[in-house]
Scaffold this motif. Structure first.
Motif, PDB file in Angstrom:
ATOM      1  N   LEU A  60       0.816  -1.208   0.000  1.00  0.00           N
ATOM      2  CA  LEU A  60       0.000   0.000   0.000  1.00  0.00           C
ATOM      3  C   LEU A  60       0.851   1.260   0.000  1.00  0.00           C
ATOM      4  O   LEU A  60       0.469   2.282  -0.579  1.00  0.00           O
ATOM      5  N   MET A  61       2.028   1.192   0.626  1.00  0.00           N
ATOM      6  CA  MET A  61       2.898   2.354   0.730  1.00  0.00           C
ATOM      7  C   MET A  61       3.879   2.457  -0.441  1.00  0.00           C
ATOM      8  O   MET A  61       4.619   3.431  -0.532  1.00  0.00           O
ATOM      9  N   ASP A  62       3.869   1.483  -1.323  1.00  0.00           N
ATOM     10  CA  ASP A  62       4.772   1.501  -2.478  1.00  0.00           C
ATOM     11  C   ASP A  62       4.329   2.584  -3.459  1.00  0.00           C
ATOM     12  O   ASP A  62       3.158   2.650  -3.843  1.00  0.00           O
ATOM     13  N   GLU A  63       5.259   3.425  -3.854  1.00  0.00           N
ATOM     14  CA  GLU A  63       4.940   4.508  -4.786  1.00  0.00           C
ATOM     15  C   GLU A  63       4.828   4.023  -6.225  1.00  0.00           C
ATOM     16  O   GLU A  63       4.391   4.775  -7.107  1.00  0.00           O
ATOM     17  N   ASN A  64       5.213   2.792  -6.477  1.00  0.00           N
ATOM     18  CA  ASN A  64       5.169   2.233  -7.825  1.00  0.00           C
ATOM     19  C   ASN A  64       3.938   1.355  -8.006  1.00  0.00           C
ATOM     20  O   ASN A  64       3.382   0.840  -7.027  1.00  0.00           O
ATOM     21  N   PRO A  65       3.495   1.157  -9.247  1.00  0.00           N
ATOM     22  CA  PRO A  65       2.405   0.209  -9.501  1.00  0.00           C
ATOM     23  C   PRO A  65       2.811  -1.179  -9.010  1.00  0.00           C
ATOM     24  O   PRO A  65       3.928  -1.632  -9.255  1.00  0.00           O
ATOM     25  N   VAL A  66       1.924  -1.842  -8.302  1.00  0.00           N
ATOM     26  CA  VAL A  66       2.239  -3.127  -7.678  1.00  0.00           C
ATOM     27  C   VAL A  66       1.814  -4.284  -8.577  1.00  0.00           C
ATOM     28  O   VAL A  66       0.694  -4.314  -9.090  1.00  0.00           O
ATOM     29  N   THR A  67       2.730  -5.220  -8.760  1.00  0.00           N
ATOM     30  CA  THR A  67       2.450  -6.456  -9.482  1.00  0.00           C
ATOM     31  C   THR A  67       2.637  -7.623  -8.534  1.00  0.00           C
ATOM     32  O   THR A  67       3.678  -7.755  -7.898  1.00  0.00           O
ATOM     33  N   LYS A  68       1.629  -8.489  -8.431  1.00  0.00           N
ATOM     34  CA  LYS A  68       1.704  -9.654  -7.565  1.00  0.00           C
ATOM     35  C   LYS A  68       0.816 -10.747  -8.139  1.00  0.00           C
ATOM     36  O   LYS A  68      -0.113 -10.478  -8.883  1.00  0.00           O
ATOM     37  N   ASP A  69       1.128 -11.967  -7.775  1.00  0.00           N
ATOM     38  CA  ASP A  69       0.348 -13.103  -8.280  1.00  0.00           C
ATOM     39  C   ASP A  69       0.478 -14.247  -7.276  1.00  0.00           C
ATOM     40  O   ASP A  69       1.466 -14.969  -7.278  1.00  0.00           O
ATOM     41  N   TRP A  70      -0.511 -14.384  -6.393  1.00  0.00           N
ATOM     42  CA  TRP A  70      -0.432 -15.402  -5.356  1.00  0.00           C
ATOM     43  C   TRP A  70      -0.352 -16.791  -5.996  1.00  0.00           C
ATOM     44  O   TRP A  70      -1.148 -17.132  -6.868  1.00  0.00           O
ATOM     45  N   THR A  71       0.614 -17.575  -5.535  1.00  0.00           N
ATOM     46  CA  THR A  71       0.862 -18.898  -6.098  1.00  0.00           C
ATOM     47  C   THR A  71       1.056 -19.908  -4.983  1.00  0.00           C
ATOM     48  O   THR A  71       1.827 -19.662  -4.044  1.00  0.00           O
ATOM     49  N   ALA A  72       0.371 -21.037  -5.075  1.00  0.00           N
ATOM     50  CA  ALA A  72       0.517 -22.080  -4.062  1.00  0.00           C
ATOM     51  C   ALA A  72       1.936 -22.622  -4.067  1.00  0.00           C
ATOM     52  O   ALA A  72       2.615 -22.641  -5.096  1.00  0.00           O
ATOM     53  N   LEU A  73       2.385 -23.085  -2.918  1.00  0.00           N
ATOM     54  CA  LEU A  73       3.750 -23.591  -2.801  1.00  0.00           C
ATOM     55  C   LEU A  73       4.003 -24.762  -3.741  1.00  0.00           C
ATOM     56  O   LEU A  73       5.118 -24.928  -4.260  1.00  0.00           O
ATOM     57  N   ASP A  74       2.986 -25.566  -3.983  1.00  0.00           N
ATOM     58  CA  ASP A  74       3.134 -26.699  -4.898  1.00  0.00           C
ATOM     59  C   ASP A  74       3.437 -26.252  -6.325  1.00  0.00           C
ATOM     60  O   ASP A  74       3.926 -27.049  -7.136  1.00  0.00           O
ATOM     61  N   ASP A  75       3.148 -24.993  -6.637  1.00  0.00           N
ATOM     62  CA  ASP A  75       3.391 -24.466  -7.980  1.00  0.00           C
ATOM     63  C   ASP A  75       4.642 -23.595  -8.033  1.00  0.00           C
ATOM     64  O   ASP A  75       4.829 -22.834  -8.986  1.00  0.00           O
ATOM     65  N   ILE A  76       5.494 -23.694  -7.026  1.00  0.00           N
ATOM     66  CA  ILE A  76       6.771 -22.976  -6.984  1.00  0.00           C
ATOM     67  C   ILE A  76       7.891 -24.013  -6.962  1.00  0.00           C
ATOM     68  O   ILE A  76       7.849 -24.955  -6.165  1.00  0.00           O
ATOM     69  N   ASP A  77       8.866 -23.857  -7.832  1.00  0.00           N
ATOM     70  CA  ASP A  77       9.950 -24.829  -7.920  1.00  0.00           C
ATOM     71  C   ASP A  77      10.672 -24.966  -6.584  1.00  0.00           C
ATOM     72  O   ASP A  77      10.918 -23.976  -5.889  1.00  0.00           O
ATOM     73  N   ARG A  78      11.018 -26.200  -6.250  1.00  0.00           N
ATOM     74  CA  ARG A  78      11.708 -26.456  -4.983  1.00  0.00           C
ATOM     75  C   ARG A  78      13.055 -25.738  -4.923  1.00  0.00           C
ATOM     76  O   ARG A  78      13.538 -25.404  -3.835  1.00  0.00           O
ATOM     77  N   ASP A  79      13.668 -25.485  -6.084  1.00  0.00           N
ATOM     78  CA  ASP A  79      14.934 -24.751  -6.104  1.00  0.00           C
ATOM     79  C   ASP A  79      14.754 -23.345  -5.545  1.00  0.00           C
ATOM     80  O   ASP A  79      15.689 -22.786  -4.961  1.00  0.00           O
ATOM     81  N   MET A  80      13.564 -22.758  -5.715  1.00  0.00           N
ATOM     82  CA  MET A  80      13.313 -21.417  -5.188  1.00  0.00           C
ATOM     83  C   MET A  80      13.287 -21.449  -3.665  1.00  0.00           C
ATOM     84  O   MET A  80      13.828 -20.558  -2.999  1.00  0.00           O
TER      85      MET A  80
END
Length: 244
Positions: A60-80
């Motif tokens: 909310l306090m970010d002066e820039n346009p915010v980009t986000k995309d909620w992703t379940a942990l199962d859809d995030i590579d284990r290397d991350m």
């Protein structure tokens, strides 16, 4: 010959009685505020155990346009996951929210002067990112500690990691590793290579100053170091609490 002494009425009517009453009312008000805060904070943590975090104060306090995309942990590579453990909190699966050794090391470094360094764990960073603000003194740190205890108790390690990877700032106006993966590599966080995951992890401490694409100097060396340790994290099961 004795004289009557006019002593103040300590129970009612006199000034001392009024003072005591005022103190009592302030104490009662403070106690009610504390109870309300405890109730609300626990309720917040319980809700976010099951519901994706929609927005944070940092966003909310970010002066820039915010980009986000909620992703379940199962859809995030284990290397991350391995990359952020390697970079941010090597004892993530071993502590209960606070790494005493890291705190003491940070204290010693800060006492020597130079750039202030923290000893925050991933759990502490998650508590701060979700429920609090980025800057602040002892009050913010005290609240951070309270929320850290709550999420460790109510969420558990897997949920803490999932939330962290979705709310951590990964670039200017970019939040979460899915948005970061799309921004830098044009692919899903599910398909990141160890090197790509490591480069995203390398910018987490200073996402507005460090570049993933075309990174040079310290950021490039740090990313390469993290990439080499990704296999170590997995081979030594330092991410076991996330995938158990």
């Amino acid at each position: 010959m004795s004289k009557d002494l006019n002593l103040p009425n300590m129970s009612a009517g006199g000034a001392p009685g009024k003072s005591t009453g005022l103190v009592g009312r302030i104490g009662w008000f403070f106690a009610r505020w504390v109870v309300a805060f405890l109730f609300i904070s626990v309720l917040q943590v319980v809700i976010y155990k099951f519901v994706p975090v929609p927005i944070t104060l940092t966003m909310l306090m970010d002066e820039n346009p915010v980009t986000k995309d909620w992703t379940a942990l199962d859809d995030i590579d284990r290397d991350m996951v391995a990359a952020v453990i390697s970079s941010e909190d090597g004892k993530f699966c071993l502590h209960s929210g606070f790494d005493q050794d890291a705190i003491m090391q940070a204290f010693k470094r800060n006492a020597q002067g130079g750039r202030i360094r923290g000893g925050s764990t991933i759990s502490q960073q998650t508590a701060k990112n979700v429920f609090l603000w980025q800057n602040g003194g002892y009050l913010r740190k005290a609240l951070e500690a309270w929320y850290t205890v709550l999420i460790e108790t109510i969420w558990g390690k897997r949920r803490i990691m999932e939330v962290y990877l979705n709310v951590a700032e990964t670039g200017i106006g970019t939040y979460g590793v899915e948005a970061g993966a799309q921004r830098y590599y044009g692919k899903s966080a599910r398909k990141l290579s160890p090197v790509e995951a490591a480069r995203i992890a390398a910018v987490l401490p200073q996402p507005k100053k460090r570049e993933v694409n075309g990174a040079g100097g310290f950021t490039r060396r740090h990313g390469n170091s993290i990439a080499r340790r990704v296999a170590v994290v997995k081979n030594e099961a330092l991410d076991a609490c996330v995938y158990r």
